[in-house]
Design an enzyme around this catalytic site. Structure first.
Site, PDB file in Angstrom:
ATOM      1  N   LEU A   1       0.866  -1.169   0.000  1.00 46.82           N
ATOM      2  CA  LEU A   1       0.000   0.000   0.000  1.00 46.82           C
ATOM      3  C   LEU A   1       0.906   1.223   0.000  1.00 46.82           C
ATOM      4  O   LEU A   1       1.965   1.211   0.647  1.00 46.82           O
ATOM      5  CB  LEU A   1      -0.892   0.019   1.254  1.00 46.82           C
ATOM      6  CG  LEU A   1      -1.989  -1.048   1.340  1.00 46.82           C
ATOM      7  CD1 LEU A   1      -2.694  -0.979   2.692  1.00 46.82           C
ATOM      8  CD2 LEU A   1      -3.005  -0.876   0.214  1.00 46.82           C
ATOM      9  N   ASP A   2       0.492   2.288  -0.683  1.00 45.39           N
ATOM     10  CA  ASP A   2       1.282   3.527  -0.701  1.00 45.39           C
ATOM     11  C   ASP A   2       1.463   4.067   0.712  1.00 45.39           C
ATOM     12  O   ASP A   2       0.627   3.801   1.589  1.00 45.39           O
ATOM     13  CB  ASP A   2       0.547   4.627  -1.476  1.00 45.39           C
ATOM     14  CG  ASP A   2       0.298   4.261  -2.904  1.00 45.39           C
ATOM     15  OD1 ASP A   2       1.044   3.436  -3.443  1.00 45.39           O
ATOM     16  OD2 ASP A   2      -0.666   4.817  -3.468  1.00 45.39           O
ATOM     17  N   LEU A   3       2.469   4.895   0.851  1.00 40.93           N
ATOM     18  CA  LEU A   3       2.723   5.556   2.137  1.00 40.93           C
ATOM     19  C   LEU A   3       1.452   6.242   2.673  1.00 40.93           C
ATOM     20  O   LEU A   3       1.127   6.137   3.853  1.00 40.93           O
ATOM     21  CB  LEU A   3       3.847   6.597   1.931  1.00 40.93           C
ATOM     22  CG  LEU A   3       4.303   7.377   3.140  1.00 40.93           C
ATOM     23  CD1 LEU A   3       5.036   6.467   4.115  1.00 40.93           C
ATOM     24  CD2 LEU A   3       5.232   8.525   2.718  1.00 40.93           C
TER      25      LEU A   3
END
Ligand code: URA
Length: 240
Positions: A104-106
């Site tokens: 998952l993205d930051l």
């Protein structure tokens, strides 16, 4: 996950990394029935048959975690920039060396699976198995029915058309729309790019479901172990 053979042997408690390298050089280690003398050889500890002196190595117990990743935490095992990683959230409680299933993205929060079962992880990540992932996206502006239809049919991104998606609008106003979007591809920043492509940048993004597993009320930063039944069902969904 592929790792160096000597690292896997050392983690299984055989000896130090150095001594495990010597075991390999001495021709005492086989992988899937083949003698390996190469130090760079990579194996999947979850699925490869590794033997030392003809005896299978004792494997770590398999563990399956469902984590609520908060925003601002990186989905990596270690971060050269010293940022908080998903591993920091489980450390102390889990002794096995797990790794994240996908990423998952930051700035994205939500459901992230972690496991040391390489076979299941690969099955879940392989595009041919089309594992569904549902996101709750808050986007800027009101999503029109035509734009929602475009998201459903597929939008053109720089890496090609997206596969059909399911889209359900939860709430909408002139300023913002909240929608659930389900995709089965795993392209980089896919949901953000899809929404942007129809003119609505994402303000916040949370993954709320992977296959049949739901995030539910699990608080951010917390995790739970999957039940045996859930693991069996995941295996069934991947068809491996
Ligand atoms: N899509 C995104 O844009 N970001 C994620 O983290 C996951 C899916």
């Amino acid at each position: 996950m592929l790792e160096r053979l000597q690292k896997v042997l050392a983690a299984a408690g055989y000896a130090s990394r150095r001594k495990c390298e010597q075991l390999i050089l001495d021709g005492r280690v086989s992988v899937n029935g083949k003698l390996i003398r190469e130090l760079g050889f990579k194996v999947d500890a979850g699925s490869d048959q590794i033997k030392v002196d003809h005896r299978p190595i004792v494997r770590e117990q398999l563990v399956y975690l469902l984590l609520h990743k908060p925003r601002g935490v990186v989905t990596t095992v270690s971060d050269p920039q010293g940022r908080k990683t998903v591993m920091d959230l489980i450390q102390g409680d889990i002794k096995q060396r797990v790794f994240p299933v996908g990423r998952l993205d930051l700035d994205t929060s939500g459901l992230l699976l972690l496991t040391n079962d390489g076979k299941l992880a690969n099955g879940l990540m392989h595009p041919k198995h089309e594992i569904h992932k549902t996101y709750l996206a808050k986007i800027e502006g009101r999503l029109s029915t035509a734009e929602a239809e475009q998201l459903r049919q597929g939008v053109l991104l720089e890496d090609g058309m997206t596969a059909p998606a399911q889209v359900a609008i939860r709430t909408g106003s002139a300023a913002t729309t909240s929608l659930e979007i389900t995709i089965h591809e795993g392209r980089n920043r896919q949901v953000r790019r899809m929404c942007e492509a129809v003119g609505h940048p994402v303000a916040s993004l949370m993954r709320i479901q992977v296959a049949f597993l739901k995030l539910g009320q699990l608080p951010p930063g917390h995790f739970r172990q999957l039940s045996k039944q859930e693991v069996q069902r995941l295996y069934a969904e991947t068809g491996i």
